[in-house]
Design an enzyme around this catalytic site. Structure first.
Site, PDB file in Angstrom:
ATOM      1  CB  ALA A 101      43.948  44.269  36.114  1.00 22.64           C
ATOM      2  CB  SER A 102      48.439  41.086  35.572  1.00 22.37           C
ATOM      3  OG  SER A 102      49.045  39.890  36.048  1.00 22.37           O
ATOM      4  CB  ALA A 103      46.488  41.187  40.969  1.00 22.87           C
ATOM      5  CB  SER A 104      50.232  38.821  44.041  1.00 21.89           C
ATOM      6  OG  SER A 104      49.066  39.237  44.600  1.00 21.89           O
ATOM      7  CB  ILE A 105      45.867  35.902  43.835  1.00 25.66           C
ATOM      8  CG1 ILE A 105      46.711  36.366  45.427  1.00 25.66           C
ATOM      9  CG2 ILE A 105      45.139  34.702  43.855  1.00 25.66           C
ATOM     10  CD1 ILE A 105      47.469  35.080  45.530  1.00 25.66           C
ATOM     11  CB  ALA A 106      43.562  36.208  39.934  1.00 28.02           C
ATOM     12  CD  GLN A 107      46.587  37.050  33.294  1.00 27.22           C
ATOM     13  OE1 GLN A 107      47.720  37.355  33.476  1.00 27.22           O
ATOM     14  NE2 GLN A 107      46.328  36.586  32.077  1.00 27.22           N
ATOM     15  CB  VAL A 108      40.837  41.060  35.454  1.00 24.63           C
ATOM     16  CG1 VAL A 108      39.530  41.494  34.601  1.00 24.63           C
ATOM     17  CG2 VAL A 108      41.078  40.976  36.953  1.00 24.63           C
ATOM     18  CG  ASP A 149      44.089  43.524  48.775  1.00 22.93           C
ATOM     19  OD1 ASP A 149      44.775  44.089  49.332  1.00 22.93           O
ATOM     20  OD2 ASP A 149      44.024  42.507  47.877  1.00 22.93           O
TER      21      ASP A 149
END
Length: 517
Positions: A126-133, A282
């Protein structure tokens, strides 16, 4: 100059992706239509508008991605094509290179990644605006999820926040509603939460707190944090296995009770807000899954705890009383609460504010979610608040955002859900706990340590006070103490007289029974 260039870049991205066409094309004025044609020269706008909007938000950075994530949950306010595209921002933001993630992990722990983890998947899940996993396995065999902060996030956020502060200053100075809207305070709240989100140790602490708070509720799973592997740029947590809540058809096919899931979501939200005053702020679908494991089937899985909201006891009590009055349709009490709290001027007429609130809220009661929009209710309330000079409360901005997310989520799960009737029993029970004997016992328990320290010192404190006061005050205190002694003697006489009377009655009863026997 940095703010000027950032503003110019934003304008360039807006024009480059044709976002001006989304707004200007809806107007029929000849000048605006001519302006639309002019700014569209040389651009390829054949790409669908939803895709152009999503790509523009991704290009502008994390703050704009956050805005798109909030919008993506409001399908009642957006055309379907735009809502579908913005949903991709929830967990499918373009990832940064895995080599950068590995370098961040190795810098954080001072060891090679293969020494920290037994296995480490280089492709992010997963990839988001602040970090990715990334998924990984610890050396003891436990499966974990590794969250890695995006590089160089702070300078980008600082630029956007600086621009927002300038714009807030303009709004405050130039708008008639500037002072009432408190734009500087709102931006300051947003600033605090964004900076908190850049510290993954703080996020891990938020998750641990929510895990403790929710452990007895039995409705939501929150991953365990592995503190030996937590760093401001890297966070390692228990790997959770579930189905994203946005896949409603798949959940229904697996046998999940969707209406119950919607009701449980409302219960979780109100529990976090009113019982704990500490809530996950969130809650877009990218951060929520549903467990299909037999041991926890049908329970929520909550992820991403970078943004949490907190409420003071005053805020909780005030909001609960407002909600409770709304559910009872007691609009007069709602108006009185607004005046008592200082949110509206003291000279506001209660009957006028009551009538305005009734006009906004009455049409929306006893309807399922599919027939109402909380966003529209809030918008109409906002228009009413302008008339009565209601001050915006910055500390409640996150709560309002989360409430809109919850409504959007509930609308996707169960459009027949009655939000009011689902929340009303919980709030009524909470209010009883707040004003009943349980609250008294809880407060006594909380204050007991202070009382234990104070009581032994009271004689000395009283002696010192009397020694330091003038003679006339000392005489007044002595007179008060003499009066207290006389009162105590009178109370003792009444008490003994009452006991004697009761004993006399008891003796007479015994004598009567003996004679009858």
């Amino acid at each position: 100059m940095r703010r000027f260039f950032r503003g110019a870049f934003i304008v360039w991205v807006v024009l480059r992706h044709g976002l001006d066409e989304l707004v200007l094309s809806s107007f029929q004025h000849p000048f605006l239509r001519l302006l639309t044609r002019w700014v569209s020269i040389g651009r390829d706008l054949s790409v669908p508008r939803g895709q152009r909007l999503r790509e523009a938000l991704e290009r502008l950075g994390p703050i704009f991605v956050k805005f798109g994530q909030v919008l993506s949950t409001r399908r009642d306010l957006l055309p379907p094509d735009i809502a579908d595209e913005l949903a991709a921002l929830q967990d499918r933001v373009p990832p940064f290179p895995s080599a950068v993630a590995v370098a961040t992990v190795e810098r954080a722990f001072g060891r090679r990644v293969d020494q920290v983890f037994a296995t480490f998947e280089h492709v992010p899940v997963a990839s988001a605006s602040i970090a990715q996993v990334h998924f990984a396995t610890l050396n003891d065999g436990r499966e974990v999820a590794v969250k890695v902060l995006r590089p160089n996030m702070l300078p980008v956020i600082e630029k956007d926040l600086g621009l927002m502060r300038v714009m807030a200053g303009w709004v405050e100075r130039l708008s008639a509603d500037g002072k009432r809207l408190k734009p500087r305070e709102v931006v300051a709240e947003f600033d605090k939460y964004l900076h908190d989100e850049l510290d993954l140790v703080r996020e891990a602490a938020n998750a641990a707190q929510l895990r403790r708070n929710m452990s007895e509720l039995g409705l939501v799973l929150i991953p365990e944090m592995f503190w030996d592997y937590c760093h401001p740029e890297v966070m390692v947590m228990e790997r959770m296995k579930g189905v994203p809540i946005s896949r409603v058809d798949e959940l229904r096919a697996r046998g999940v009770d969707i209406p119950r899931l919607a009701r449980d979501g409302v219960t979780i939200f109100f529990t976090q807000v009113f019982r704990d005053g500490f809530f996950h702020a969130d809650m877009h679908p990218g951060n929520i899954q549903v467990s299909v494991d037999p041991a926890s089937f049908g329970r929520y899985i909550s992820l991403d705890f970078g943004i949490v909201g907190t409420l003071t006891e005053f805020d909780k009590e005030y909001l609960a009383q407002n909600f409770s009055a709304f559910f009872r349709r007691d609009y007069k009490r709602v108006a009185q609460l607004h005046i008592e709290s200082g949110w509206v001027p003291r000279d506001t007429r209660v009957d006028e504010l009551e009538a305005a609130i009734r006009t906004v809220c009455e049409p929306y009661f006893d309807r399922p979610l599919k027939e109402i929009s909380l966003g529209m209710v809030l918008m109409r309330l906002f228009q009413t608040s302008r008339r009565f000079n209601v001050e915006i409360q910055p500390q409640l901005v996150l709560l309002q955002k989360t409430l809109l997310n919850i409504e959007g989520l509930g609308r996707e799960l169960d459009p027949e859900l009655d939000l009011w009737s689902t929340a009303k029993p919980f709030l009524e029970k909470w209010m009883l706990d707040q004003v009943g004997p349980q609250r008294l016992l809880r407060q006594l328990k909380e204050e007991a340590p202070q009382y234990a320290k104070l009581l032994p010192a009271l004689p000395r404190l009283l002696h010192d006070y009397l020694q330091q006061r003038p003679d006339e005050l000392r005489r007044e205190v002595k007179a008060l103490m003499d009066e207290q002694r006389r009162t105590n003697r009178l109370l003792q006489a009444i008490l003994y007289g009452g006991l004697g009377f009761l004993l006399g009655l008891l003796a007479m009863q015994l004598l009567v029974r003996v004679k009858l026997w």
